[in-house]
Scaffold this motif. Sequence first.
Motif, PDB file in Angstrom:
ATOM      1  N   PHE A  14     -69.839 -29.457 109.478  1.00  0.00           N
ATOM      2  CA  PHE A  14     -68.749 -29.513 110.448  1.00  0.00           C
ATOM      3  C   PHE A  14     -68.100 -28.145 110.513  1.00  0.00           C
ATOM      4  CE2 PHE A  14     -69.397 -33.934 109.725  1.00  0.00           C
ATOM      5  CZ  PHE A  14     -69.005 -34.556 110.899  1.00  0.00           C
ATOM      6  N   ASN A  15     -67.843 -27.678 111.720  1.00  0.00           N
ATOM      7  CA  ASN A  15     -67.198 -26.384 111.892  1.00  0.00           C
ATOM      8  C   ASN A  15     -65.741 -26.469 111.476  1.00  0.00           C
ATOM      9  OD1 ASN A  15     -69.503 -25.166 112.957  1.00  0.00           O
ATOM     10  ND2 ASN A  15     -68.988 -25.777 115.027  1.00  0.00           N
ATOM     11  N   VAL A  16     -65.301 -25.439 110.782  1.00  0.00           N
ATOM     12  CA  VAL A  16     -63.897 -25.325 110.399  1.00  0.00           C
ATOM     13  C   VAL A  16     -63.159 -24.721 111.589  1.00  0.00           C
ATOM     14  CG1 VAL A  16     -62.297 -24.239 108.786  1.00  0.00           C
ATOM     15  CG2 VAL A  16     -64.518 -25.029 107.981  1.00  0.00           C
ATOM     16  N   ALA A  17     -61.956 -25.215 111.864  1.00  0.00           N
ATOM     17  CA  ALA A  17     -61.154 -24.666 112.964  1.00  0.00           C
ATOM     18  C   ALA A  17     -60.969 -23.168 112.739  1.00  0.00           C
ATOM     19  CB  ALA A  17     -59.803 -25.373 113.029  1.00  0.00           C
ATOM     20  N   THR A  18     -61.148 -22.399 113.772  1.00  0.00           N
ATOM     21  CA  THR A  18     -61.058 -20.950 113.675  1.00  0.00           C
ATOM     22  C   THR A  18     -59.600 -20.527 113.548  1.00  0.00           C
ATOM     23  OG1 THR A  18     -63.010 -20.767 115.064  1.00  0.00           O
ATOM     24  CG2 THR A  18     -61.685 -18.781 114.799  1.00  0.00           C
ATOM     25  N   PRO A  19     -59.274 -19.813 112.479  1.00  0.00           N
ATOM     26  CA  PRO A  19     -57.894 -19.326 112.346  1.00  0.00           C
ATOM     27  C   PRO A  19     -57.639 -18.178 113.312  1.00  0.00           C
ATOM     28  CG  PRO A  19     -59.234 -18.567 110.519  1.00  0.00           C
ATOM     29  CD  PRO A  19     -60.104 -19.451 111.354  1.00  0.00           C
ATOM     30  N   THR A  20     -56.383 -17.887 113.540  1.00  0.00           N
ATOM     31  CA  THR A  20     -56.063 -16.768 114.424  1.00  0.00           C
ATOM     32  C   THR A  20     -56.555 -15.469 113.789  1.00  0.00           C
ATOM     33  OG1 THR A  20     -53.889 -16.449 113.442  1.00  0.00           O
ATOM     34  CG2 THR A  20     -54.018 -17.926 115.342  1.00  0.00           C
ATOM     35  N   SER A  21     -56.996 -14.556 114.627  1.00  0.00           N
ATOM     36  CA  SER A  21     -57.560 -13.306 114.113  1.00  0.00           C
ATOM     37  C   SER A  21     -56.514 -12.428 113.451  1.00  0.00           C
ATOM     38  CB  SER A  21     -58.259 -12.540 115.232  1.00  0.00           C
ATOM     39  OG  SER A  21     -57.332 -12.265 116.258  1.00  0.00           O
ATOM     40  N   SER A  22     -55.251 -12.659 113.734  1.00  0.00           N
ATOM     41  CA  SER A  22     -54.203 -11.820 113.149  1.00  0.00           C
ATOM     42  C   SER A  22     -53.935 -12.151 111.681  1.00  0.00           C
ATOM     43  CB  SER A  22     -52.910 -11.953 113.948  1.00  0.00           C
ATOM     44  OG  SER A  22     -52.420 -13.283 113.870  1.00  0.00           O
ATOM     45  N   LEU A  23     -54.578 -13.174 111.139  1.00  0.00           N
ATOM     46  CA  LEU A  23     -54.331 -13.531 109.745  1.00  0.00           C
ATOM     47  C   LEU A  23     -54.722 -12.426 108.771  1.00  0.00           C
ATOM     48  CD1 LEU A  23     -55.265 -17.302 109.444  1.00  0.00           C
ATOM     49  CD2 LEU A  23     -53.021 -16.267 109.410  1.00  0.00           C
ATOM     50  N   LEU A  25     -54.322  -9.432 109.165  1.00  0.00           N
ATOM     51  CA  LEU A  25     -53.236  -8.457 109.160  1.00  0.00           C
ATOM     52  C   LEU A  25     -52.319  -8.685 107.961  1.00  0.00           C
ATOM     53  CD1 LEU A  25     -51.948  -6.135 110.771  1.00  0.00           C
ATOM     54  CD2 LEU A  25     -50.608  -7.854 111.988  1.00  0.00           C
ATOM     55  N   TRP A  26     -52.139  -9.954 107.567  1.00  0.00           N
ATOM     56  CA  TRP A  26     -51.305 -10.282 106.406  1.00  0.00           C
ATOM     57  C   TRP A  26     -51.918  -9.758 105.112  1.00  0.00           C
ATOM     58  CZ3 TRP A  26     -46.480 -11.738 106.803  1.00  0.00           C
ATOM     59  CH2 TRP A  26     -46.047 -12.323 107.992  1.00  0.00           C
ATOM     60  N   LEU A  27     -53.208  -9.530 105.084  1.00  0.00           N
ATOM     61  CA  LEU A  27     -53.868  -8.963 103.906  1.00  0.00           C
ATOM     62  C   LEU A  27     -53.811  -7.438 103.948  1.00  0.00           C
ATOM     63  CD1 LEU A  27     -55.779  -9.105 101.408  1.00  0.00           C
ATOM     64  CD2 LEU A  27     -57.659  -9.100 103.045  1.00  0.00           C
ATOM     65  N   TRP A  28     -54.188  -6.860 105.093  1.00  0.00           N
ATOM     66  CA  TRP A  28     -54.362  -5.419 105.162  1.00  0.00           C
ATOM     67  C   TRP A  28     -53.056  -4.649 105.347  1.00  0.00           C
ATOM     68  CZ3 TRP A  28     -58.420  -2.901 103.517  1.00  0.00           C
ATOM     69  CH2 TRP A  28     -59.613  -3.604 103.391  1.00  0.00           C
ATOM     70  N   ALA A  29     -52.104  -5.180 106.086  1.00  0.00           N
ATOM     71  CA  ALA A  29     -50.853  -4.449 106.327  1.00  0.00           C
ATOM     72  C   ALA A  29     -50.095  -4.138 105.033  1.00  0.00           C
ATOM     73  CB  ALA A  29     -49.966  -5.205 107.313  1.00  0.00           C
ATOM     74  N   PRO A  30     -49.884  -5.104 104.137  1.00  0.00           N
ATOM     75  CA  PRO A  30     -49.187  -4.754 102.887  1.00  0.00           C
ATOM     76  C   PRO A  30     -49.962  -3.752 102.028  1.00  0.00           C
ATOM     77  CG  PRO A  30     -49.183  -7.126 103.203  1.00  0.00           C
ATOM     78  CD  PRO A  30     -50.081  -6.547 104.254  1.00  0.00           C
ATOM     79  N   MET A  31     -51.305  -3.870 102.015  1.00  0.00           N
ATOM     80  CA  MET A  31     -52.085  -2.920 101.215  1.00  0.00           C
ATOM     81  C   MET A  31     -51.980  -1.516 101.786  1.00  0.00           C
ATOM     82  SD  MET A  31     -55.467  -4.694  99.656  1.00  0.00           S
ATOM     83  CE  MET A  31     -56.251  -5.079 101.178  1.00  0.00           C
ATOM     84  N   GLY A 131     -50.357 -19.688 107.787  1.00  0.00           N
ATOM     85  CA  GLY A 131     -51.326 -20.388 108.626  1.00  0.00           C
ATOM     86  C   GLY A 131     -52.694 -20.561 108.000  1.00  0.00           C
ATOM     87  N   PHE A 132     -52.873 -20.151 106.760  1.00  0.00           N
ATOM     88  CA  PHE A 132     -54.175 -20.283 106.086  1.00  0.00           C
ATOM     89  C   PHE A 132     -53.941 -20.609 104.626  1.00  0.00           C
ATOM     90  CE2 PHE A 132     -57.687 -18.552 103.591  1.00  0.00           C
ATOM     91  CZ  PHE A 132     -58.772 -19.132 104.218  1.00  0.00           C
ATOM     92  N   ARG A 133     -54.600 -21.665 104.156  1.00  0.00           N
ATOM     93  CA  ARG A 133     -54.532 -22.041 102.748  1.00  0.00           C
ATOM     94  C   ARG A 133     -55.927 -22.458 102.291  1.00  0.00           C
ATOM     95  NH1 ARG A 133     -50.144 -24.211 105.122  1.00  0.00           N
ATOM     96  NH2 ARG A 133     -48.107 -23.739 104.243  1.00  0.00           N
ATOM     97  N   ALA A 134     -56.314 -21.991 101.126  1.00  0.00           N
ATOM     98  CA  ALA A 134     -57.593 -22.382 100.542  1.00  0.00           C
ATOM     99  C   ALA A 134     -57.419 -22.450  99.034  1.00  0.00           C
ATOM    100  CB  ALA A 134     -58.679 -21.385 100.912  1.00  0.00           C
ATOM    101  N   ASN A 152     -52.714 -25.486 111.404  1.00  0.00           N
ATOM    102  CA  ASN A 152     -51.688 -26.449 110.993  1.00  0.00           C
ATOM    103  C   ASN A 152     -51.512 -27.602 111.966  1.00  0.00           C
ATOM    104  OD1 ASN A 152     -51.085 -25.017 108.658  1.00  0.00           O
ATOM    105  ND2 ASN A 152     -49.470 -23.838 109.633  1.00  0.00           N
ATOM    106  N   SER A 153     -52.106 -27.514 113.152  1.00  0.00           N
ATOM    107  CA  SER A 153     -51.926 -28.575 114.141  1.00  0.00           C
ATOM    108  C   SER A 153     -52.999 -29.656 114.059  1.00  0.00           C
ATOM    109  CB  SER A 153     -51.902 -27.982 115.553  1.00  0.00           C
ATOM    110  OG  SER A 153     -53.163 -27.459 115.895  1.00  0.00           O
TER     111      SER A 153
END
Length: 190
Positions: A14-23, A25-31, A131-134, A152-153
């Motif tokens: 089953f395909n996982v819902a595609t998260p927004t591509s800006s997620l 950014l939450w990893l790379w911007a702080p680094m 918006g992303f949890r694993a 989340n929807s």
Amino acid sequence: MSDRNTTPTETTAFNVATPTSSLLLWLWAPMLLVLSIDPLIRVFAGKPPFQATFASWGGWLILFLVGAALTVAYRRRELRVEPKQLTIAATLYTRRVALSSMRLERARVVNFAENPDFKPGGKSNGFQFPGFRAGHFHMKGGGKAFCLITDNSRVLVIPLRDGNSVLVSPEQPRALLDELRRLADGGAQA
């Protein structure tokens, strides 16, 4: 007589819902922010931003490698239904949940905006962006949950017999729930 619906080796992805591509950014911007602090301080102090030593550029290399590894892990998302279990691959984690341990009669598809009680609380061992949890999380009402939430929807909440839960975001949550119920009913009749 072999029926396709009851083949013991049947696996459905089953395909996982595609998260927004800006997620990411939450990893790379702080680094990148952390990495830019030292060179900026050096420039304002009238020094060159980098020197030809590992101490000057080594942090950039290490953080880039960590960021690349986390990006690769973030892209690892998979839901597979097998005859007797649901396999969830989420970043660095893989969880196999037996159909017999699921309380499918209580499973439901929720939207966290409408049902905030189902939203996981703090993580105990997981990977999280807005918006992303694993991974492994504590639930607000008690208990624990294994999560692969990318939207989340549309979250399929599956309570387990041990009081814990599984929360996943497939593209088609109702189809995944129907398939799990079909397999569980087939196993109960066998």
